[in-house]
Enzyme design. Structure first.
Site, PDB file in Angstrom:
ATOM      1  N   ASP A 353       0.869  -1.184   0.000  1.00 18.63           N
ATOM      2  CA  ASP A 353       0.000   0.000   0.000  1.00 18.63           C
ATOM      3  C   ASP A 353       0.898   1.224   0.000  1.00 18.63           C
ATOM      4  O   ASP A 353       2.121   1.088   0.077  1.00 18.63           O
ATOM      5  CB  ASP A 353      -0.963  -0.024   1.211  1.00 18.63           C
ATOM      6  N   LYS A 417      -4.701   3.604 -11.164  1.00 16.69           N
ATOM      7  CA  LYS A 417      -4.448   2.231 -11.625  1.00 16.69           C
ATOM      8  C   LYS A 417      -3.324   2.226 -12.671  1.00 16.69           C
ATOM      9  O   LYS A 417      -2.467   1.342 -12.671  1.00 16.69           O
ATOM     10  CB  LYS A 417      -5.729   1.600 -12.168  1.00 16.69           C
ATOM     11  N   SER A 439     -14.121  -3.043 -10.399  1.00 17.94           N
ATOM     12  CA  SER A 439     -15.487  -3.558 -10.485  1.00 17.94           C
ATOM     13  C   SER A 439     -16.246  -2.925 -11.641  1.00 17.94           C
ATOM     14  O   SER A 439     -17.282  -3.440 -12.031  1.00 17.94           O
ATOM     15  CB  SER A 439     -16.233  -3.337  -9.170  1.00 17.94           C
ATOM     16  N   HIS A 460     -12.036 -10.286 -10.841  1.00 23.75           N
ATOM     17  CA  HIS A 460     -12.992  -9.516 -10.048  1.00 23.75           C
ATOM     18  C   HIS A 460     -13.522 -10.350  -8.894  1.00 23.75           C
ATOM     19  O   HIS A 460     -14.252 -11.315  -9.095  1.00 23.75           O
ATOM     20  CB  HIS A 460     -14.132  -9.057 -10.988  1.00 23.75           C
ATOM     21  N   ASN A 510     -22.167  -7.440 -12.162  1.00 26.23           N
ATOM     22  CA  ASN A 510     -22.680  -6.102 -11.863  1.00 26.23           C
ATOM     23  C   ASN A 510     -23.666  -5.626 -12.930  1.00 26.23           C
ATOM     24  O   ASN A 510     -24.593  -4.878 -12.642  1.00 26.23           O
ATOM     25  CB  ASN A 510     -21.525  -5.107 -11.733  1.00 26.23           C
TER      26      ASN A 510
END
Ligand code: NAD
Length: 728
Positions: A353, A417, A439, A460, A510
């Site tokens: 991170d 990203k 997502s 995902h 989704n």
């Protein structure tokens, strides 16, 4: 046929050993059952045989009935199923009676089931007909009757015998929830009779046979004066058990699972009559469940096709790609979960991170889950130490060197990203596969930031990662076969179920969930009673109503997705009415469960209390309410039509993935086997009729896709036989 072998020792103890040569786990077939019957006859007829041990040549006893056999049984229709089941009962009853005189109960031979390990389904129903069940102390073994999980119930006497052995109340979790136990817990619950050290299993079984008296091999329900533990429905206590059980089953299943209802009926009716009649009743209910399209659909999706996908049905033919060292970038909610499931599966993980504190927090998530496991005695302190030692939490990208797979789970922002992609590619080898857990962002767009787009893929996960079984793998335009194989092998390692879909806005899951939520919110705007919306969804088998679902995933996420979708679609954007409600909720600060306020009200501890009573001040309840079926059709079709469109568009390439993904990904009415299973149950012609009605009253979003119209015209179904998908 050599599934069972037979040997008699010098002391006159016959051993029947189950060992299906072609399989790693014993499963029962029709031919094997006939062979078992012959061997029992042989032993009972042989005056030199004193008793019989029934055991396994493998480390486990049996995994159950071959469900493909059940699928074939259906082909013969109700009469064939009933007759087949009654034949099975007669063999098991023969074992139970073991040649004794039914009047004097004398002259029978003791028969012992000796279980070295797992015994499931028929693998426990068979032992339940024996006179004693002895299991090896093998903590990894699972003992139970999981049939209900795939839409049927124990139909080889397991239902009737377990209730007679334990009473309806004690048997309920094993029958109605498919609860599985290790041998010690199974013994404590009364499911089996004895647990011994593995090396003593056969000697103990033999000793029991040689010392058994006549009374030892008479089942309690065959002996005079038998009373069912806990009482029959005629007994006041028994009556209450049945009232409670009916209420519980209806509460949990909303009446949409035929197997649960039929099971209860078989138990209730069976408890009022002698065993042989009870078995016949069980067979009748079992037949009706097998004839119900729901059980076909559930077995197909939740067992046969789920397993096929897990075994790599759609895996490109590329050498093994098992992951050895995984890099996870972003140690937030998703990244931390991905690190945990991977380390738990034995994979070395580097968790990165932007600050050490955030990376450590991500690792602490694993510690928390492992501690919970220790509390529940599922995890040992050593295992916890091992898993944590596999996770390196750091901010240093050079630690990624040697990784063969990266999963990126940073903020949902293409810029962030892209930066991360470049930073990772600067330190990993050229063979390393890079996966994004986005997502919503199309994979092919994100892949533009990569030097090696053939190695770039979407993996995902669903939240919470440790609980959700589905992983959606997304092939970008340039994604290569090795990347797909890598993703599939990774999903296999972490023991989840994969589907592979092509790249498009919202991918598959989704894409179907959002219209479901939107349809619910649209109804709020129309003045439909929110309780009607939520209950209609639950009564058709959805685990969460659309309003609860948006509360769980958060209103602000809904707002974010709506804004992004509108920006991408421009004038074609169809959901203005939905946004009005969503944006208004966000303006009120009602962000859903996480803010303790949404379409539902929550108490200070976050417990959901009921639908929020302030909603109707802004969205008054209309005087005329739609009927339940219309609301259900709207909620189901919103999802199902999107699934069909995904198939038409080539996002889905295999309906098995569409169905398994829908059930595991967002809980689509499991009783139906998934959206395509549901369409097969109602038929394409009826589906088109519903679409046409809804289009006339609700608008074009319900227009029947051409594929459905063609199927209605030709009578084609998605699953022409019981298991395999027909090519789309
Ligand atoms: P989150 O905000 O909990 O975590 C993101 C983490 O990434 C944070 O810890 C942040 O510090 C870290 N991060 C940000 N920029 C970074 C950088 N440059 N380098 C290293 N670390 C960085 O978010 P989340 O809910 O875990 O979501 C992560 C991704 O997963 C998103 O793409 C999201 O769309 C996707 N996703 C989320 C869900 C969900 O239910 N939350 C489900 C599926 C996929």
């Amino acid at each position: 046929m050599t599934d069972f072998t037979y040997a008699v020792d010098a002391d006159g103890v016959a051993t029947i050993t189950w060992d299906v040569k072609a399989k790693s786990m014993n499963v029962m077939s029709t031919d094997a059952f006939a062979l078992l019957s012959d061997l029992i006859d042989q032993a009972l007829a042989d005056a030199g045989v004193k008793g019989i041990i029934l055991t396994s040549g493998k480390k486990d006893f049996a995994g159950g009935m071959d469900l493909n056999v059940i699928a074939q049984m259906r082909a013969g229709g109700a009469k064939a199923i009933f007759d087949g089941v009654m034949t099975m009962h007669s063999v098991l009853r023969k074992i139970e009676r073991a040649g004794m005189d039914p009047k004097t109960l004398k002259g029978g031979k003791p028969i012992v089931a000796a279980l070295p390990g797992t015994a499931l389904g028929i693998g426990l129903e068979l032992p339940l007909s024996c006179h004693r069940i002895i299991a090896a102390d093998n903590p990894k073994a699972k003992i139970g009757l999981p049939e209900i999980m795939v839409g049927i119930f124990p139909g080889a006497g397991g239902t009737t015998r377990l209730v007679r052995k334990m009473g309806a109340m004690m048997a309920a979790p094993f029958l109605l929830e498919g609860k599985l136990s290790d041998p010690k817990s199974a013994k404590a619950a009364g499911l089996i009779d004895e647990v011994v050290a593995p090396e003593e299993l056969l000697t103990r079984a033999k000793d029991w046979i040689l010392s058994a008296k006549d009374a030892d091999h008479v089942k309690p329900w065959d002996a005079k004066g038998y009373k069912m533990p806990g009482g029959t429905p005629y007994h006041p206590a028994g009556f209450m058990t049945f009232v409670g059980a009916s209420a519980m089953v209806m509460g949990k299943t909303m009446g949409v699972y035929p197997a649960a209802k039929a099971l209860l009926a078989a138990v209730y009716e069976g408890a009022l009559v002698p065993l042989d009649t009870a078995l016949k009743i069980e067979a009748r209910h079992f037949t009706s469940v097998l004839m119900n399209p729901s059980s076909t659909a559930m077995i197909r999706s939740l067992f046969i096709n789920k397993e096929a996908l897990e075994k790599g049905a759609n895996r490109p033919k590329v050498a093994d790609q098992s992951v050895k060292k995984l890099g996870v970038i972003g140690a937030g909610m998703m990244g931390a979960g991905i690190a945990y499931v991977s380390a738990n599966a034995g994979i070395e993980v580097v968790l990165i991170d932007s600050t050490q504190e955030a990376a450590d927090r991500g690792k602490a998530h694993s510690e928390g889950l492992l501690d919970k496991g220790i509390q529940r005695r599922k995890v040992t302190a050593e295992k916890k130490a091992e898993v944590l030692a596999r996770i390196t939490a750091t901010t240093d990208y050079t630690a990624l060197s040697g990784c063969d797979l990266i999963v990126e789970a940073v903020f949902e922002d293409p810029k962030v990203k892209a930066e991360v992609t470049a930073k990772v590619e600067a330190v990993v080898g050229t063979d390393c596969i890079f996966a994004t857990n986005t997502s919503t962002l199309p994979i092919s767009g994100l892949a533009k930031a990569s030097q090696r787009p053939t190695n770039f893929i979407g993996i995902h996960f669903f939240s919470p990662v440790d609980k959700m079984a589905l992983v959606e793998i997304i092939r970008g335009k340039e994604t290569g076969d090795t990347a797909v194989a890598k993703a599939l092998d990774f999903v296999r390692q972490i023991r989840k179920t994969p589907i592979v879909v092509n790249d498009a806005r919202f991918f598959y899951a989704n894409r179907c969930i959002i219209p479901y939520i939107n349809e619910g919110i649209r109804m709020v705007a129309e003045g439909v009673e929110p309780a009607l919306i939520e209950n209609a969804a639950k009564l058709v088998g959805m685990p969460l109503g659309p309003l609860q679902l948006v509360d769980e995933t958060s209103i602000d996420l809904g707002v974010k997705i709506a804004k992004a979708t509108k920006a991408a679609m421009g004038d074609a954007y169809p959901d203005g009415a939905v946004d009005a409600v969503l944006f208004w909720m966000a303006d009120q600060g009602r962000m859903g469960k996480k803010s303790n306020s949404g379409f539902y009200a929550y108490d200070a501890t976050g417990k959901r209390e009921g639908l929020w009573d302030g909603l109707d001040a802004h969205y008054p309840i209309a005087d005329t309410q739609p009927d339940l079926t219309t609301v259900q059709h709207r909620l189901l079709m919103a999802q199902v039509l999107e699934a069909v469109r995904a198939l038409e568009d080539g996002v889905l390439t295999d309906i098995r993935e569409g169905d398994v993904g829908a059930i595991l990904g967002w809980g689509f009415a499991p009783w139906s086997g998934g959206p395509f299973g549901w369409l097969d149950i109602i038929g394409a012609a009826r589906a088109v009729e519903i679409c046409d009605q809804l289009t006339a009253t609700q608008g074009d979003r319900f227009t029947a896709p051409q594929m459905l119209r063609d199927m209605a015209a030709t009578g084609r179904v998605f699953y022409p036989d019981t298991g395999e998908a027909q090519a789309a």
